[in-house]
Design an enzyme around this catalytic site. Structure first.
Site, short mmCIF file in Angstrom:
data_model
loop_
_atom_site.label_atom_id
_atom_site.label_comp_id
_atom_site.label_asym_id
_atom_site.label_seq_id
_atom_site.Cartn_x
_atom_site.Cartn_y
_atom_site.Cartn_z
N ASP A 262 -2.54 -10.48 -2.60
CA ASP A 262 -3.13 -10.04 -1.34
C ASP A 262 -4.62 -9.73 -1.60
OD1 ASP A 262 -2.13 -8.72 1.51
OD2 ASP A 262 -3.86 -7.66 0.68
N ASP B 100 -4.55 -13.13 3.29
CA ASP B 100 -5.84 -12.63 3.77
C ASP B 100 -7.00 -12.97 2.82
OD1 ASP B 100 -4.71 -10.84 1.98
OD2 ASP B 100 -4.81 -9.10 3.32
N HIS C 180 0.82 -1.24 0.00
CA HIS C 180 0.00 0.00 0.00
C HIS C 180 0.84 1.28 0.00
CE1 HIS C 180 -3.69 -2.20 0.35
NE2 HIS C 180 -3.33 -2.77 1.51
N1 Q9C Z 1 -8.11 0.70 10.24
C1 Q9C Z 1 -2.62 -5.37 4.04
O1 Q9C Z 1 -3.26 -6.41 3.97
N2 Q9C Z 1 -8.02 -1.74 7.01
N3 Q9C Z 1 -3.18 -4.23 4.46
C2 Q9C Z 1 -8.85 -0.64 6.96
C3 Q9C Z 1 -8.17 0.79 8.84
C4 Q9C Z 1 -6.84 -1.59 6.22
C5 Q9C Z 1 -4.56 -4.20 4.83
C6 Q9C Z 1 -9.18 -0.21 8.34
C7 Q9C Z 1 -6.44 -2.90 5.65
C8 Q9C Z 1 -5.04 -2.84 5.13
C9 Q9C Z 1 -1.16 -5.35 3.72
ZN ZN Z 2 -4.26 -7.30 2.45
#
Ligand code: Q9C
Ligand code: ZN
Length: 341
Positions: free
Chosen positions: A193, A282, A159
């Site tokens: 991912d 995930d 990201h």
């Molecule tokens: N607190 C990866 O799997 N979640 N990143 C959104 C924010 C973000 C996932 C809620 C998810 C990011 C590397």
């Molecule tokens: Zn992810």
């Protein structure tokens, strides 16, 4: 067969945010250090032929090849200003304004941060740099002739954009590896991912030397919401070298594999010399924050399908939040990709 190297950083747990803000709620931080420990344990007690290698800290100048000085310095400074256990994340995002008068680290850290889930603490800079060092070492081992290598990166990276961090990611590990390898030939990054890798996409969006291919949850409902649509195909010289395959919630192995087959055909026609896999775990049915339905055995199939590309391959760890099963998911993927089923 040669033992597969697993490159790791023993100090990653020093980066341990305790909370994130999500959809009007403060929640426990999902990207926990234990994720990596579970993966290590399963490999240690398996018969999969491997050796652990400690990453060498890479020179900071390598970060500057893919990120802005402003982003790097901000994370470095906020880390330096933080006491043990203190983490900062922004909660005001003024449109287009970045004040150099603001000295409070929490008020200042909005400048390069895209969400409220990516806190910076005392050890964040060092450990994010080490995570990139893992990816950098992996690319050097591949250039020395290794055919398959696993970078146990934490924090994850996909990201993180040129000038922005977010989504538990600070610096882009796959970007570091790709940038090293393009000195020697065309590179494909295949991102599996659950979340779209907005960072990796952005880094190489105008380049024809890196093909970015991603299969992920539809951004209409899934993080990062603003990128990952199928009409994002690259720009300038890079037009046609960015391929997004958004899939709806609830996808099971059958449909996932059909999509992966289409993606792999596109990769073959590009004729890359190196492959980098952004391995998110995930997409698993039990993942607490994601909504695909892959089974434990699906990861063997996915690995086996990718192995047919027959390319020198770096696998870098990205997401995956059902900690207890991560080792089994990763091991299955590697059994599939190495043909040791
Ligand atoms: N607190 C990866 O799997 N979640 N990143 C959104 C924010 C973000 C996932 C809620 C998810 C990011 C590397
Ligand atoms: Zn992810």
């Amino acid at each position: 067969m040669k033992r597969m190297k697993i490159v790791k950083n023993s100090n990653h747990a020093l980066h341990r945010p305790n909370a994130e803000f999500d959809n009007m709620q403060v929640k426990p931080y999902q990207e926990v250090p234990e994720r990596i420990g579970y993966i290590e344990k399963v490999f240690q007690s398996s018969d999969f032929s491997h050796e652990f290698i400690e990453a060498k800290k890479m020179d900071e100048s390598v970060l500057h090849k893919i990120h802005t000085k402003a982003l790097i310095e901000q994370i470095k400074q906020i880390s330096k200003e933080s006491n043990e256990g203190e983490y900062s994340m922004p909660y005001v995002f003024p449109s287009k304004i970045v004040s150099d008068k603001q000295t409070n680290r929490i008020k200042r850290c909005n400048a390069h941060c895209m969400d409220m889930g990516t806190p910076v603490g005392k050890h964040t800079f060092d450990q994010a740099l080490m995570s990139c060092s893992i990816a950098y070492d992996c690319s050097n081992f591949i250039l020395e002739g290794d055919k398959l290598i696993y970078g146990l990166c934490r924090p994850p990276g996909h990201h993180a954009e040129t000038n922005t961090y977010g989504g538990y990611c600070y610096f882009n590990n796959a970007g570091i590896a790709a940038n090293r390898l393009i000195e020697h030939g065309k590179v494909c990054v295949l991102d599996i991912d659950y979340h779209h890798g907005n960072g990796t996409q952005e880094l190489f969006y105008d380049k024809d030397s890196v093909l970015y291919v991603s299969i992920h949850g539809d951004p209409l409902t899934e993080y990062p919401y603003y990128t990952g649509f199928s009409d994002e195909t690259g720009t300038g010289k890079g037009l046609g070298y960015n391929l997004n395959f958004p899939l709806p919630q609830g996808v099971t192995e059958g449909k996932y594999i059909n999509t992966l087959n289409v993606a792999l055909d596109k990769i073959s026609s590009y004729k890359p010399e190196f492959l980098i896999i952004s391995l998110g775990l995930d997409t698993y049915k039990n993942d607490p924050i994601c909504k695909f339905n892959l089974d434990l055995d699906s990861y063997k199939t996915v690995g086996d399908m990718i192995s047919r590309l027959n390319l020198p391959t770096i696998v870098l760890q990205e997401g995956g939040y059902y900690s207890e099963d991560l080792g089994y998911l990763a091991l299955n993927f590697f059994k599939g990709i190495s043909g040791c089923i």
